[in-house]
Design an enzyme around this catalytic site. Sequence first.
Site, PDB file in Angstrom:
ATOM      1  N   LYS A 113     -13.657   4.864  15.708  1.00  0.00           N
ATOM      2  CA  LYS A 113     -12.835   3.996  14.868  1.00  0.00           C
ATOM      3  C   LYS A 113     -12.850   4.261  13.323  1.00  0.00           C
ATOM      4  O   LYS A 113     -11.884   4.066  12.463  1.00  0.00           O
ATOM      5  CB  LYS A 113     -13.625   2.570  14.694  1.00  0.00           C
ATOM      6  CG  LYS A 113     -13.625   1.759  15.895  1.00  0.00           C
ATOM      7  CD  LYS A 113     -12.340   0.952  15.855  1.00  0.00           C
ATOM      8  CE  LYS A 113     -12.106   0.069  16.990  1.00  0.00           C
ATOM      9  NZ  LYS A 113     -10.896  -0.132  17.385  1.00  0.00           N
ATOM     10  N   LYS A 196      -7.047   6.762  27.510  1.00  0.00           N
ATOM     11  CA  LYS A 196      -7.212   5.150  28.388  1.00  0.00           C
ATOM     12  C   LYS A 196      -6.064   4.475  27.683  1.00  0.00           C
ATOM     13  O   LYS A 196      -5.549   4.619  26.718  1.00  0.00           O
ATOM     14  CB  LYS A 196      -8.565   4.532  28.043  1.00  0.00           C
ATOM     15  CG  LYS A 196      -8.788   4.212  26.545  1.00  0.00           C
ATOM     16  CD  LYS A 196     -10.039   3.149  26.569  1.00  0.00           C
ATOM     17  CE  LYS A 196     -10.176   2.848  25.028  1.00  0.00           C
ATOM     18  NZ  LYS A 196     -10.868   1.442  24.751  1.00  0.00           N
ATOM     19  N   LYS A 199      -5.397  -1.233  23.160  1.00  0.00           N
ATOM     20  CA  LYS A 199      -4.684  -2.114  22.383  1.00  0.00           C
ATOM     21  C   LYS A 199      -4.394  -0.884  21.092  1.00  0.00           C
ATOM     22  O   LYS A 199      -3.168  -0.874  20.576  1.00  0.00           O
ATOM     23  CB  LYS A 199      -5.168  -3.304  21.723  1.00  0.00           C
ATOM     24  CG  LYS A 199      -4.936  -4.384  22.739  1.00  0.00           C
ATOM     25  CD  LYS A 199      -5.991  -5.299  22.725  1.00  0.00           C
ATOM     26  CE  LYS A 199      -6.486  -6.031  23.838  1.00  0.00           C
ATOM     27  NZ  LYS A 199      -7.773  -6.901  24.016  1.00  0.00           N
TER      28      LYS A 199
END
Length: 331
Positions: A113, A196, A199
Amino acid sequence: MIKKTVLSGIRSTGNLHLGNYYGALRNFVKMQTEYNCYFFVADYHSLTTHPDPAHIHENAKNVVIEYLAAGLDPEQCTLYVQSEVPQVTELYLLLNMHAYMGELAKTPAFKEKARKQPENVNAGLLTYPVLQAADILIHNADFVPVGKDQEQHIELTRKFGRRFNNFYGVEYFSEPQAFNFGTELIKIPGLDGTGKMGKSEGNCIYLYEDAKSIEKKVKRALTDAGPTEANQAKPECIENLFTILRIVSSAEVVKHFEDKWNACEIRYGDLKKQLAEDIIAAVDPIQKRIVEIKNDPQYIRKVIKQGTEKAQENACKTLREVREIMGFKAF
Ligand code: TYM
């Protein structure tokens, strides 16, 4: 017989996608009759990326609607929104005192992140796993149905619970296990040849997506030039298509395309057409329910009120006991 406790949640960062459904939500639905289940919408967890305040409420409501449409029964399970149960955030604060900078900063999810949003490496991002541990420990869950990507967060939850027990000399928190009916946790891949579906990866097929758009996305899925030798291993982008096919299609369909692949006769156009058709058929009943539930705001309000009350009751009990263990007493 005392039922084991199950808990899980999904962040409310928009509509749910196939990864959320097949990695997690489908198992929530299957578990609700056999276990004492808590399922919630992780709306506080969505704040780490600074969403527009105008979307916070709608996003959380949409996830509740999609939970219900997928088959969660509020009479069987406790369904709530994280921000409506403030005891979770108090437990988060208390657990934060026993979570360390070093261990949080080195989690792969945090590093990833921080790499993706270098302009916004906030403390909420760092302590994200502590809030997740509070979610799980507030109901002392035994099992947590999640996809593969959440395995590490469950491991950290066990660590925080153990540390609390050791520090205060109690056997209070039990050790929650990531759960998928005795098989490997699932990872639904994206159709862009990468890891994967997610979003933030921008490669999702949503549960609430119209047929045309699903067809278009599947048609655009990355493929290669095709096999050149019989029975050869599939490259990642093709394996990804087969992974989704194995989930949404019948065994005969999967066998048909496996045979075609093995004989070097596969036509990706046919594979994609079938895959899109089967995805559309899989989401169709859920979409119909979404429309029905959306039209019944009173029902949604009732479900959330009932879930909040049930979740708060248990959360209050845990928090009272945790505060006592830590030395807080009534004045
Ligand atoms: P989130 O919102 O990213 O995802 C929700 C659930 O969907 C699963 N999932 C997938 N599974 C398989 N393949 C995929 N491509 C895929 N994408 C998502 C996730 O594994 C997850 O089970 N931190 C959590 C939310 C959370 C939570 C909790 C979960 C907050 N507190 C307590 C369990 C218990 C998250 O961001 O999930």
